[in-house]
Design a protein around this motif. Structure first.
Motif: not given
Length: 59
Positions: A29-35, A37-45
């Motif tokens: 769950a911890f790893n999925i949450f941060f993955i 979060l990273i995908i969202l950051a890349l999308y927003l970028r």
């Protein structure tokens, strides 16, 4: 990974500190949450226009 979660008695973890006290499912769950979060950051970028500091185009 599914086989490891369901059939392994001991799942090795190279994490330290707080993460070492998490269960295997909590790790997932911890790893999925941060993955996510990273995908969202890349999308927003990609959606945000980039501006370099000091290059606003004004003279």
């Amino acid at each position: 990974m599914i086989i490891t979660i369901n059939f392994s008695y001991y799942i090795p973890c190279s994490c330290g500190g707080l993460l070492s006290s998490l269960s295997w499912n909590e790790h997932i769950a911890f790893n999925i949450f941060f993955i996510v979060l990273i995908i969202l950051a890349l999308y927003l970028r990609e959606k945000t226009p980039s501006k370099l500091i000091g290059q606003s185009g004004e003279s």
